[in-house]
Motif scaffolding. Structure first.
Motif, PDB file in Angstrom:
ATOM      1  N   LEU A 210       0.837  -1.198   0.000  1.00  0.00           N
ATOM      2  CA  LEU A 210       0.000   0.000   0.000  1.00  0.00           C
ATOM      3  C   LEU A 210       0.872   1.248   0.000  1.00  0.00           C
ATOM      4  N   MET A 211       0.232   2.377  -0.338  1.00  0.00           N
ATOM      5  CA  MET A 211       0.797   3.708  -0.103  1.00  0.00           C
ATOM      6  C   MET A 211       2.180   3.918  -0.668  1.00  0.00           C
ATOM      7  N   ARG A 213       5.001   6.060  -2.408  1.00  0.00           N
ATOM      8  CA  ARG A 213       5.213   7.509  -2.496  1.00  0.00           C
ATOM      9  C   ARG A 213       6.594   7.757  -3.075  1.00  0.00           C
ATOM     10  N   ALA A 255       1.831   4.936   6.039  1.00  0.00           N
ATOM     11  CA  ALA A 255       1.588   6.313   5.584  1.00  0.00           C
ATOM     12  C   ALA A 255       2.856   7.164   5.529  1.00  0.00           C
ATOM     13  N   ASP A 430      -4.518   4.427  -4.882  1.00  0.00           N
ATOM     14  CA  ASP A 430      -3.376   4.853  -4.075  1.00  0.00           C
ATOM     15  C   ASP A 430      -2.233   5.441  -4.904  1.00  0.00           C
TER      16      ASP A 430
ATOM     17  N   ARG C 122      -7.811   5.421   3.539  1.00  0.00           N
ATOM     18  CA  ARG C 122      -7.039   4.197   3.697  1.00  0.00           C
ATOM     19  C   ARG C 122      -6.187   4.193   4.966  1.00  0.00           C
ATOM     20  N   GLU C 123      -5.477   5.297   5.208  1.00  0.00           N
ATOM     21  CA  GLU C 123      -4.569   5.337   6.364  1.00  0.00           C
ATOM     22  C   GLU C 123      -5.343   5.284   7.667  1.00  0.00           C
ATOM     23  N   LEU C 126      -6.554   1.856   8.572  1.00  0.00           N
ATOM     24  CA  LEU C 126      -5.543   0.955   9.138  1.00  0.00           C
ATOM     25  C   LEU C 126      -5.453   1.173  10.645  1.00  0.00           C
ATOM     26  N   GLU C 158      -8.676  -3.332   3.679  1.00  0.00           N
ATOM     27  CA  GLU C 158      -8.108  -4.088   2.571  1.00  0.00           C
ATOM     28  C   GLU C 158      -8.682  -5.489   2.420  1.00  0.00           C
TER      29      GLU C 158
END
Lengths: 438, 270, 185
Positions: A210-211, A213, A255, A430, C122-123, C126, C158
């Motif tokens: 995920l995520m 960057r 994050a 994302d 999303r964050e 979590l 998720e």
């Protein structure tokens, strides 16, 4: 004497305010794309290269430039059939009358030449069709593998000269490619040019990722992975393949975002049901906690001067946006109004923060000034989230999930216009827009 | 004449002329700021000649020279008589013989001007403008001519029909605005563009085409930080004019739209 | 189970037939019905007599397995209200049952997974998932289960249990699942 008298009168009249000439206010215009002609780039002699013949490349370069410009919503490339295709001689001396007849306001021309050492030289010139002035003239030397970058750099020059903005076409996007049933989704990191070309998967899909960057330093990403059932943030160098785990925490970290100088990563770590924001010094690997409290603090994002961080927190009872100094001090709430606010990202121009506004059962992309004023909703769909700014702070990339569950990448201009789809081979979410390549 | 007396005369003329100009200026400001609130006496239209074509100019009718300086106090408030009643009238009416006559006169005026060396051009224009200020209420009065060479220069340089009524001015502005605005594509969304304005000077030929490239006069809102946007902003203004030239404007008012300024201000768009 | 039996029947039948044919030493396993005397070859099966249905196999939860947990506690999953991590009465009941089972099976370790529905960024989700897992863990620990046997992980939004954009689906996705982990660490 009379002459002197006359001179005095003369000077008086010169000093007198002139008020008889008309001055007319034009207080509005139209927001319409500018017609621009981008004919195929000619070549001296059609030479074969590993990327195709120079003549074919000349056609493709023009197509990429036209595609980039039309994707902004501010330009409208004219059908090449409307004007004669220039040859090499006309690159420096265009037939402006023909382009005026085709209603073009600007003309982009260039050429493609194969060099003896195997490189290509691609010329790029921009003309104002009315004044016949040449506004831009630049050549780019590329290897055959990198010819697309020359087209993107030419697009950036043309775009920035005509709009005043800085360019954003010579850049890449990293995102999560999704497939499979929603209850057992396979997610893979993927990277591509901002126009969708040169697409590559970076992970196999075996672990949930995920995520992703981008770092301002080329070739480096941060992302989060559930590999070995240990959800944590990693820093990954795409060029060398090297990976570095961010900190040694017993709990989940997630994050991550880079500072503008690429030296620090801010991210969240959970602790007993709460989440705090930490800063990680990449060189020394030292971590430092920035927020503390019984709340979920996450989604941190640096201001372009690196001095402040915007993040989301539910310390006030619901998810809202806060701005604090980069050392964690002085947090102030900036989002108010109806609903919740999350996933903020600070524009590279510094003037706006894009975020997800959750209200009325929908997620919408919104922008707000760093002082909390001037909120403007940009999109209106079921679930738009995860905004990310283009390098010039003008265009916002985001992820849209429709009610049937399908998710895709989209971009929108900060004026709220030109909401368009970014094509990807699979479903996508994302996203993160990388910096201009060097 | 002694030095001292000459200075005294000059000083008196200074004061008088400044006074005259101030009064004239006040009046002209009032007119351009509130075109609808011009103090008027209501005149029954039926009393006026049914003018279907613009009045034929004549050398006697045309303002010849600056009025005697005492005249401004005597300016009446009534609008001048031969005003064209209906705003659209000047445009559709193009009676060939009238325009030909006007053309002839305008050409004579134009022909008179190039005789003067170019360096005097700003002087002539300013003189013409100040003369126009003074002359507003009495266009048809014939005046005694001054015989000095300088005065002759001024009188030769004055455009005929230098007075533009409020309605004519509004019509002309509307016509120009309606043709330029749809062609203007300002760079909205650019940083600070919402606060920018730009002034261009436009010179047109008789057929409405541009006689010279639009000339940058001034700009507001430009800073060291937004130079690229400021330049793009001005260029969109220039392009707006070039795109939509030639403009379609009433030929009889050509002296008034031969040269004008456009102030581009996107305030209604942002 | 039946899938495994069928090939065995065929094989057994073939062996039996082979036995009939030449080698009488090989007898079919006792559990099977003796295959009727048939001429050799696949054509024999066409004229086969009845084949009885496979025997029933009951499921027995092995001690210390996920199934045993579910059996004992009624469920391995507790549900939550929107944007909340509080345990309601039903959740406490189920977790109570889990705690008892965990106390009886002292060598079992579990991971509690926290999940959310899709209606959050999303964050944040979590972190919210972890709050839910943490709430369940704290409850079990308060019942006496050693904290070193309880680990947590959040999957945010998720891993929904149910696909759907409606209240029923969302309600089922807001959950904490207690998963027995096997093997050492």
């Amino acid at each position: 004497m009379i002459a002197r008298l006359a001179l005095f009168l003369c000077s008086l009249t010169l000093a007198a305010p002139a008020a008889a000439q008309l001055r007319i206010d034009i207080t509005s215009g139209v927001a319409a794309p500018m017609p621009v002609a981008v004919p195929a780039f000619p070549t001296g002699a059609a030479v074969a290269t590993p990327a195709g013949t120079t003549a074919e490349l000349g056609r493709q370069v023009a197509a990429i430039i036209g595609n980039n410009l039309s994707g902004t919503g501010l330009f409208k490339p004219i059908d090449p059939a409307a004007f004669p295709a220039p040859g090499m001689a006309e690159v420096d001396a265009p037939q402006f009358a023909a382009f005026r007849t085709a209603a073009a306001q600007a003309l982009v021309t260039g050429f493609v030449t194969a060099n003896a050492n195997g490189t290509l030289t691609i010329g790029c010139q921009l003309y104002d069709v009315f004044s016949e002035e040449r506004l831009v003239a630049q050549g780019f030397t590329v290897t055959p593998a990198g010819w697309r970058r020359a087209a993107h750099k030419c697009s950036d020059l043309v775009y920035s000269r005509l709009t005043g903005e800085s360019g954003y076409f010579d850049s890449r996007i990293v995102y999560v490619a999704e497939s499979g049933p929603r209850t057992k989704r396979v997610k893979r990191l993927a990277v591509m040019d901002q126009d969708g070309a040169n697409h590559r998967f970076l992970t196999s899909g075996q672990s949930l990722v995920l995520m992703p960057r981008f770092s301002p330093v080329n070739e480096t990403l941060s992302y989060m992975s559930f590999a070995q059932d240990r959800p944590r943030v990693w820093i990954y160098n795409m060029g060398t393949g090297q990976q570095q785990a961010v900190g040694e925490f017993d709990s989940m970290s997630f994050a991550g975002r880079f500072s503008p100088d690429g030296r620090t990563l801010v991210f969240s770590v959970t602790r007993a049901g709460n989440a705090d924001i930490y800063a990680y010094d990449i060189a020394s690997r030292a971590t430092r906690r920035l927020t503390n409290g019984n709340s979920i603090d996450t989604s941190p994002s640096y201001s372009p001067d690196g001095r402040r961080i915007v993040f989301e927190s539910d310390r006030g009872g619901s998810q809202q946006l806060y701005v604090m100094n980069a050392d964690g001090s002085g947090a102030q709430r900036i989002s108010f109004g109806d609903g919740r606010a999350g996933s903020p990202v600070w524009s590279p121009r510094g003037d706006l923060i894009a975020f997800t506004r959750m209200q009325g059962g929908k997620f919408r992309i919104s922008v707000i000034r760093p002082d909390g004023s001037g909120e403007r909703l940009l999109t209106d769909s079921w679930q738009d989230e995860s905004p990310s700014w283009a390098p010039n702070g003008r265009v916002i990339l985001f992820s849209r999930t429709e009610r049937n569950g399908r998710s895709s990448l989209r971009s929108i201009d900060l004026t709220g216009r030109n909401d368009r789809r970014i094509p990807t081979p699979l479903e996508a979410s994302d996203p993160a827009w990388g910096p201009l390549l060097k | 004449m002694t030095e001292g007396r000459a200075l005294l005369v000059a000083a008196l003329l200074h004061i008088a002329l400044l006074g005259a100009l101030s009064l004239g200026l006040a009046r002209s400001l009032q007119m351009t700021a509130e075109p609808d609130v011009t103090p008027v006496e209501f005149v029954d239209i039926s009393d006026m000649a049914q003018v279907t074509s613009p009045p034929k100019p004549s050398m006697e009718a045309a303002p010849q020279e600056p009025e005697p300086l005492a005249a401004p106090e005597a300016m009446p408030d009534a609008p001048p008589a031969p005003e064209v009643p209906a705003p659209p009238a000047p445009k559709p009416v193009k009676a060939p013989d009238d325009t030909a006559a006007q053309d002839a006169i305008a050409e004579a005026v134009a022909a008179a001007q190039p005789k003067r060396p170019p360096v005097k051009a700003p002087v002539k224009d300013k003189a013409g403008q100040s003369a126009a200020l003074l002359d507003k209420s009495k266009p048809n009065a014939a005046r005694p001519r001054e015989t000095s060479d300088f005065a002759r220069t001024i009188e030769d340089a004055l455009p005929k029909q230098s007075r533009l009524s409020a309605i004519q001015a509004a019509t002309l502005e509307q016509a120009i605005r309606a043709q330029i605005a749809p062609c203007w594509n300002p760079p909205i969304g650019g940083a600070d563009v919402a606060e920018m304005t730009a002034v261009l000077r436009i010179r047109l030929n008789r057929d409405g085409s541009v006689a010279a490239p639009p000339e940058y006069v001034s700009q507001t809102g430009a800073t060291a930080g937004n130079q690229a946007y400021a330049r793009a902003f001005v260029e969109t203004a220039k392009r707006a004019v070039l795109r939509c030239a030639p403009l379609d404007l009433p030929a009889d008012l050509y002296p008034h739209w031969r040269e004008f300024e456009l102030n581009f201000d996107p305030r209604l768009m942002t | 189970m039946t899938r495994n039996i069928l090939p065995l029947i065929v094989v057994a039948g073939a062996v039996a037939l082979a036995g009939c044919k030449s080698n009488r030493d090989v007898l079919p396993p006792e559990a099977w019905q003796p295959a009727p005397a048939q001429p050799q070859g696949p054509a024999a099966i066409d004229q086969a007599g009845t084949v009885p249905p496979p025997e029933q196999v009951g499921s027995t939860a092995l001690p210390g397995s996920q199934a045993a947990l579910i059996e004992a506690a009624g469920s391995d999953t507790v549900l939550f209200a929107f944007d909340s991590y509080g345990l309601d009465e039903r959740a406490r009941q189920i977790l109570g049952g889990q705690a008892e089972w965990l106390l009886r099976n002292a060598n079992v370790r579990v991971t509690i997974e926290g999940h959310t529905d899709e209606r959050g960024t999303r964050e944040y989700n979590l972190a919210l998932g972890e709050r839910r897992a943490n709430a369940a863990k704290n409850f079990l620990a308060a019942q006496g289960v050693g904290a070193d046997r309880l680990s947590i992980i959040s999957y945010g939004k998720e891993r929904p249990a149910v696909d759907g954009a409606n209240e029923e689906a969302w309600a089922q996705n807001r959950r904490a699942v207690t998963v027995v982990v096997s093997g050492g660490r």
